[in-house]
Design an enzyme around this catalytic site. Structure first.
Site, PDB file in Angstrom:
ATOM      1  N   PRO A  67       0.780  -1.228   0.007  1.00  7.70           N
ATOM      2  CG  PRO A  67      -0.044  -0.916   2.179  1.00  7.70           C
ATOM      3  CD  PRO A  67       0.813  -2.055   1.240  1.00  7.70           C
ATOM      4  CG  HIS A  68       1.555   3.063  -3.329  1.00  6.85           C
ATOM      5  ND1 HIS A  68       1.403   1.676  -3.611  1.00  6.85           N
ATOM      6  CD2 HIS A  68       1.330   3.546  -4.513  1.00  6.85           C
ATOM      7  CE1 HIS A  68       0.681   1.567  -4.672  1.00  6.85           C
ATOM      8  NE2 HIS A  68       0.704   2.837  -5.402  1.00  6.85           N
ATOM      9  CB  ALA A  69      -0.664   7.208   0.728  1.00  2.00           C
TER      10      ALA A  69
END
Length: 156
Positions: A67-69
């Site tokens: 997951p990345h942001a």
């Protein structure tokens, strides 16, 4: 070296045995974990991860998710690695539940740098032998050593 993740990985952001009953719970715990190190509000982290996950699952198979942001206010890209106590349904392409999570956070303006870092992390975590070692690692230091080339040499 391209496979060395020491420029991204924050040793204090490696956690083993994290309890999470859902992706939502995992993202909340990731927010609480990384907010102090990143100097941002945990809610911003959770919202960023949730928004990205709505675009499509970041579970890329074999029990691994990235997951990345993009988080406003970050000076650089940072990686957190979590080994879950119990595998979690992540909606991965292979339908395998996830137990190894590498969460990446970048400044909004990172652009190509964000994509290159994401590709490096994915390349490392596509190595099934490495992921097996991550699953068997007994400490955060061992995980750090496995993901950072200089640590692997030191640990040998």
């Amino acid at each position: 070296m391209a496979s060395d993740l020491s420029d991204l990985l924050a040793p204090e952001l490696i956690v083993l045995g994290l309890q999470a009953a859902s992706k939502k719970a995992l993202f909340s715990q990731l927010g609480a974990l990384v907010a102090p190190t990143l100097g941002v509000d945990a809610r911003v982290v959770v919202d960023g991860l949730t928004a990205r996950e709505k675009e499509g699952s970041t579970g890329f198979g074999h029990g691994v998710a990235i997951p990345h942001a993009r988080i406003p206010g970050l000076p650089r890209t940072v990686l957190a690695v979590v080994r879950l106590a119990h595998p979690l349904d992540f909606g991965a392409l292979d339908d395998a539940p996830v137990d190894v999570v590498a969460a990446m956070f970048s400044p909004p303006q990172a652009g190509a740098q964000h994509l290159k870092a994401l590709a490096r992390v994915a390349r490392r975590l596509r190595d099934r032998a490495l992921v097996a070692k991550l699953r068997g690692a007994g400490s955060p230091d061992a995980i750090y050593a496995l993901l950072c080339d200089h640590g692997v040499r030191d640990a040998a």
